[in-house]
Scaffold this active site. Structure first.
Site, PDB file in Angstrom:
ATOM      1  N   HIS A 214      11.243  40.172   9.841  1.00  0.00           N
ATOM      2  CA  HIS A 214       9.998  40.939   9.870  1.00  0.00           C
ATOM      3  C   HIS A 214       9.870  41.961   8.732  1.00  0.00           C
ATOM      4  O   HIS A 214       9.497  43.112   8.946  1.00  0.00           O
ATOM      5  CB  HIS A 214       9.853  41.650  11.227  1.00  0.00           C
TER       6      HIS A 214
ATOM      7  N   HIS B 232       2.316  41.517  16.068  1.00  0.00           N
ATOM      8  CA  HIS B 232       3.405  41.291  17.026  1.00  0.00           C
ATOM      9  C   HIS B 232       3.068  41.863  18.414  1.00  0.00           C
ATOM     10  O   HIS B 232       3.949  42.404  19.092  1.00  0.00           O
ATOM     11  CB  HIS B 232       4.690  41.911  16.471  1.00  0.00           C
TER      12      HIS B 232
ATOM     13  N   GLU C  96       2.758  34.885  17.670  1.00  0.00           N
ATOM     14  CA  GLU C  96       2.638  35.378  16.294  1.00  0.00           C
ATOM     15  C   GLU C  96       2.147  34.236  15.417  1.00  0.00           C
ATOM     16  O   GLU C  96       2.918  33.362  15.029  1.00  0.00           O
ATOM     17  CB  GLU C  96       4.000  35.898  15.838  1.00  0.00           C
TER      18      GLU C  96
HETATM   19  C1  GLA Z   1      10.331  37.774  16.834  1.00  0.00           C
HETATM   20  C2  GLA Z   1      11.612  37.100  16.701  1.00  0.00           C
HETATM   21  C3  GLA Z   1      12.482  37.415  17.862  1.00  0.00           C
HETATM   22  C4  GLA Z   1      12.650  38.894  18.034  1.00  0.00           C
HETATM   23  C5  GLA Z   1      11.299  39.551  18.107  1.00  0.00           C
HETATM   24  C6  GLA Z   1      11.408  41.037  18.121  1.00  0.00           C
HETATM   25  O1  GLA Z   1       9.520  37.186  17.732  1.00  0.00           O
HETATM   26  O2  GLA Z   1      11.497  35.701  16.530  1.00  0.00           O
HETATM   27  O3  GLA Z   1      13.719  36.790  17.725  1.00  0.00           O
HETATM   28  O4  GLA Z   1      13.363  39.406  16.939  1.00  0.00           O
HETATM   29  O5  GLA Z   1      10.502  39.165  17.027  1.00  0.00           O
HETATM   30  O6  GLA Z   1      12.331  41.514  19.028  1.00  0.00           O
END
Ligand code: GLA
Length: 397
Positions: free
Chosen positions: A147, A221, A359
């Site tokens: 991210h 997110h 997402e």
């Molecule tokens: C995304 C990732 C997950 C986790 C979340 C945040 O969805 O794919 O593995 O890291 O973000 O916790």
């Protein structure tokens, strides 16, 4: 961090006066959003002081309402701090997980509601090569970069301006990421527009330009729980995803490169089924992610306009959500790493599976995966991505 509930006093914006003094962002008594119909009745965005960061930067909270939906956005991280929707009886609840103060977001947030950039999801080994040059990124998830790195777009203060067009009411958020920030090349000028339409739909439009070749993959997110945040597990939500394939992952959650068929596996959401239905069947991929934490390859592919790809229904409240996107993929994450240590806006603790994320984005690790749709952005081109979330209620159980 000095935020207290007393600092949440309404401030004037010059555009409109914020609604009466607010105590906290908890799901509240009947709201304007609850009373307005799904056919318009928007108000100008209002702004209030939400808190102050350790470096003295002020964080605002903006409130938008239109067509029965009320949305609250923070200038910190461009975070969706609350999303209030009526249920089938007209009772409003906040359906997005989050906190009622800036402190929670700064201290320890698993990206609740946040804008993600420059790159949504993981880049393997925290590096990639573009035009013969290798770029090293911060590793913040085992060996990988997740991210956007240690201080991604979710932890930046964005410039926010109200936006209005026809019956739509919205906000324009801007952030300029300097050349080399978090290891990525090029100065990236990012604009995100949050819009509420007269039918209460939420539309998010992302654009970005660069002055050097780079990679970009932006998303939001938000963790949804259509029964209301803090109300418990999302396992009974019925989910449909128009995806015949998904990208299996290795033990660090990096795609192996394979586009595997969902047929005959727990990943088959082509017909609506409860999220919890196949969560415990022991499929090796589910064990790896401790639940769903996978990119689904949307059958419609990358499109110029948002196309419908997802629908979700929560049986008790009757709330429904449909998602349309321009993106070729969606990371469906079933909130597996929530572990009962965070207390949300409603004062209740979030446990594993108490929220889910959808997402919409390009596939994880695309910069290292030549077989995936490209995430390269070059000077003179504009990155564009749009996702529309439509809300409603079904008739009854
Ligand atoms: C995304 C990732 C997950 C986790 C979340 C945040 O969805 O794919 O593995 O890291 O973000 O916790």
């Amino acid at each position: 961090m000095t935020t207290s509930r007393r600092t949440l006093l309404a401030a004037t914006t010059g555009i409109a006066t914020a609604a009466a003094t607010t105590t906290a962002a908890t799901a509240a008594a009947p709201t304007t959003a609850a009373r307005s119909s799904r056919t318009g009745s928007h108000q100008p965005p209002t702004r209030e002081h939400f808190g102050t960061l350790d470096n003295g930067d002020r964080v605002d909270r903006w409130t938008l309402a239109n067509g029965g939906t009320r949305l609250r956005i923070l200038s910190y991280g461009g975070i969706v701090q609350s999303l209030e929707l009526p249920d089938r009886r007209g009772r409003t609840a906040n359906v997005s997980l989050g906190f009622d103060s800036v402190d929670g977001y700064v201290a320890d947030s698993p990206y609740f509601g946040a804008l993600i950039g420059r790159y949504g999801n993981r880049i393997a080994g925290a590096k990639f090569t573009l035009d013969g040059k290798t770029y090293q990124l911060p590793a913040n998830d085992g060996p990988n970069s997740l991210h956007g790195g240690t201080k991604g777009f979710d932890k930046r203060v964005w410039d926010v301006e109200p936006y209005r067009s026809g019956g739509d009411v919205g906000l324009t958020l801007r952030y300029v990421s300097k050349d080399g920030e978090m290891g990525y090349p090029g100065t990236l000028r990012t604009r995100v527009r949050y819009l509420l339409t007269p039918r209460g739909e939420l539309r998010i439009d992302y654009t970005a330009t660069t002055d050097k070749a780079t990679v970009v993959n932006l998303t939001n997110h938000t963790y949804f729980n259509l029964a209301g945040e803090g109300s418990g597990s999302i396992e009974s939500h019925r989910l449909r995803i128009a995806a015949s394939r998904y990208t299996p992952v290795d033990d660090t959650l990096i795609p192996t490169g394979e586009l595997a068929r969902v047929a005959g596996t727990p990943f088959d959401f082509r017909r609506a089924k409860p999220i919890g239905k196949d969560l415990r069947d022991g499929h090796p991929q589910i064990l790896r992610g401790q639940g769903f934490d996978h990119n689904f390859v949307l059958d419609k592919g990358l499109t110029e306009r948002p196309r419908p790809v997802i629908s979700v229904t929560e049986p008790e409240s009757g709330r429904t959500m449909r998602v349309a996107t321009t993106e070729p993929g969606v990371q469906f994450y079933s909130g597996n790493f929530l572990d009962g240590t965070l207390k949300g806006s409603s004062g209740r603790v979030y446990r594993a599976g108490d929220g889910f994320c959808l997402e919409t984005q390009h596939f994880p690790d695309s910069p290292n995966q030549p077989g995936f749709p490209s995430t390269v952005l070059r000077p003179g081109h504009t990155y564009r991505s749009s996702t529309v979330y439509s809300f409603g209620t079904d008739g009854g159980r």
